[in-house]
Scaffold this motif. Structure first.
Motif, PDB file in Angstrom:
ATOM      1  N   LEU A 190       1.967   5.445   4.969  1.00 47.71           N
ATOM      2  CA  LEU A 190       2.428   4.119   4.882  1.00 47.71           C
ATOM      3  C   LEU A 190       3.487   3.975   6.190  1.00 47.71           C
ATOM      4  N   SER A 202      -3.741  -5.879  -4.685  1.00 51.10           N
ATOM      5  CA  SER A 202      -2.443  -5.880  -4.714  1.00 51.10           C
ATOM      6  C   SER A 202      -2.252  -6.456  -3.363  1.00 51.10           C
ATOM      7  N   GLU A 204      -4.033  -7.735   2.271  1.00 49.46           N
ATOM      8  CA  GLU A 204      -3.498  -7.703   3.431  1.00 49.46           C
ATOM      9  C   GLU A 204      -4.583  -6.910   4.184  1.00 49.46           C
ATOM     10  N   MET A 205      -4.902  -5.687   3.711  1.00 50.93           N
ATOM     11  CA  MET A 205      -6.046  -4.912   4.328  1.00 50.93           C
ATOM     12  C   MET A 205      -7.382  -5.825   4.567  1.00 50.93           C
ATOM     13  N   ARG A 237      -0.816  -5.672  -1.066  1.00 54.20           N
ATOM     14  CA  ARG A 237      -0.924  -4.719   0.248  1.00 54.20           C
ATOM     15  C   ARG A 237      -2.566  -4.447   0.507  1.00 54.20           C
ATOM     16  N   THR A 238      -3.309  -4.431  -0.389  1.00 56.30           N
ATOM     17  CA  THR A 238      -4.735  -4.345  -0.183  1.00 56.30           C
ATOM     18  C   THR A 238      -5.332  -5.435   0.167  1.00 56.30           C
ATOM     19  N   HIS A 265      -2.732  -9.490  -7.713  1.00 61.64           N
ATOM     20  CA  HIS A 265      -2.177  -8.176  -8.056  1.00 61.64           C
ATOM     21  C   HIS A 265      -2.743  -7.717  -9.413  1.00 61.64           C
ATOM     22  N   ASN A 313      -3.217   3.269  -3.526  1.00 60.72           N
ATOM     23  CA  ASN A 313      -3.311   1.749  -2.940  1.00 60.72           C
ATOM     24  C   ASN A 313      -2.942   1.610  -1.622  1.00 60.72           C
ATOM     25  N   ARG A 314      -2.913   2.860  -0.743  1.00 60.97           N
ATOM     26  CA  ARG A 314      -2.831   2.790   0.651  1.00 60.97           C
ATOM     27  C   ARG A 314      -4.196   3.162   1.423  1.00 60.97           C
TER      28      ARG A 314
END
Length: 390
Positions: A134, A244, A249-250, A246-247, A229, A171-172
């Motif tokens: 991260l 989520s 945003e991916m 974060r994902t 999410h 999740n990263r």
């Protein structure tokens, strides 16, 4: 006396030599897309099916060194750093010394960092890897931004002392499922392996690509807010891909790179599913197939000529894309063109959708620019928000 193993070593070297040829493989293209976008990737697959060899080819295609770290044989301190006491620890603190592979990457400034056997690493080691993946930090050392991170894991049923991945670590990553093709293996052993082609970003496409990606993701999540999410209930699913912020945003970055590089739709679909999971990913891919957004740059060049999409989610996606395009290069002409677009949205009967975009567009105004008459439909909401002076 001649080395008795010289001929043997020459034969060994000959067995390793092979040529490569371009081959269309969606999963390899998905890997190259995610790595080009500088997103951490996790390859899931049985042992011995060529994950490491593919990554070595990818590193060669990028013209960058590859550092392999077998996660399962390391301690948490190997990633968190070992404390080194200096002359005045009370004043300067105690720095955490990074391992040699991190120092080599920092010295080179680029590279492919490959964590192997991730699912065989115990939870304490996985927790230490969180910061590396991260924050890109190993001990007191920051990895250069150009370093790409890829990991490989065997399913827990196949891994030696296998563990499910902890949800924060899972999740990263963009999760890609790796498999072998018998015909590819046969041709490779005959001397020809498939090449890994690295997608090239075309600079002239980037502004439009990012604007369209923002519009698509914003429009989809507005229509399907429950997918923003969703942490799965069972342990195995939590160790894979799930949606989520974060994902998503991916996904935004993957979509922007897809538009900028011309990567195939099948490769994009694999990468999107690898980021947010099967359910959300397949639904989003289907949404993209039916979205067909106009080029926001063409709309800004001639705002009076466009037609607003009929569906509400497509309307929001389109207006978000237009405002994002203005944000990438703000000048008075483009700013005023944005208001023409929003006025047409009001005339089409969707003032609530247009009002959201109006808030963002108003924030881009230079104080020297006069307020255009097309802003009148939003004057009240903008005055209340403080985005427009009274």
């Amino acid at each position: 006396m001649d080395n008795p193993l010289a001929a043997a070593d020459a034969l060994v070297a000959a067995t390793r030599r092979a040529r490569t040829e371009p081959v269309r493989d969606p999963k390899v293209a998905a890997l190259a897309l995610a790595v080009s976008a500088n997103l951490p990737v996790l390859l899931w697959g049985e042992p011995g099916i060529g994950k490491s060899a593919t990554l070595q080819q990818l590193a060669e295609g990028l013209g960058t060194p590859m550092e392999t770290v077998v996660a399962s044989v390391h301690e948490p301190s190997d990633f968190a750093g070992l404390p080194i006491v200096g002359d005045s620890p009370a004043t300067d603190g105690v720095p955490m010394a990074p391992p040699d592979w991190a120092v080599r990457l920092a010295r080179t400034g680029t590279g492919l960092l490959f964590f192997d056997e991730l699912s065989s690493a115990p939870p304490a080691v996985q927790a230490a890897l969180l910061r590396v993946v991260l924050e890109r930090r190993v001990g007191s050392l920051h990895l250069p931004p150009a370093v790409r991170i890829v990991a490989a894991a065997n399913p827990p049923t196949s891994a030696a002392d296998g563990w499910h991945l902890a949800p924060p670590l899972a999740n990263r990553f963009v999760h890609l499922h790796w498999s072998h093709d018998a015909r590819t293996v046969a041709r490779g052993l005959a001397g020809t392996w498939p090449a890994v082609t690295v997608p090239v970003v075309e600079s002239r496409r980037t502004a439009t690509a990012l604007a369209k990606a923002r519009g698509a993701v914003a429009g989809f999540l507005t229509a399907r807010p429950g997918l923003a999410h969703h942490l799965p209930a069972d342990t195995e699913a939590r160790g894979g891909a799930w949606p989520s912020p974060r994902t998503w945003e991916m996904v935004l970055r993957l979509l922007a790179f897809h538009h900028s590089t011309g990567t195939g739709a099948d490769a994009l679909a694999l990468a999107v599913v690898g980021a947010v999971g099967d359910g959300a990913g397949l639904e989003f891919v289907t949404y993209l197939e039916n979205l067909d957004l106009p080029d926001p740059e063409r709309v800004l060049a001639d705002p009076a000529a466009f037609r607003l999409p009929e569906r509400g989610d497509r309307q929001l996606a389109f207006l978000t894309a237009v405002i994002s395009a203005v944000q990438t290069r703000v000048d008075r002409q483009r700013w005023e063109a944005g208001w023409v677009v929003l006025e047409k949205a009001v005339q089409a009967g969707v003032p609530d959708i247009a009002a959201r975009a109006a808030m963002d567009l108003a924030a881009l105004r230079d104080v020297s620019w006069p307020v255009p008459p097309t802003i009148g439909a939003f004057a009240e909401v903008l005055h209340l928000s403080g985005r427009l002076p009274g």
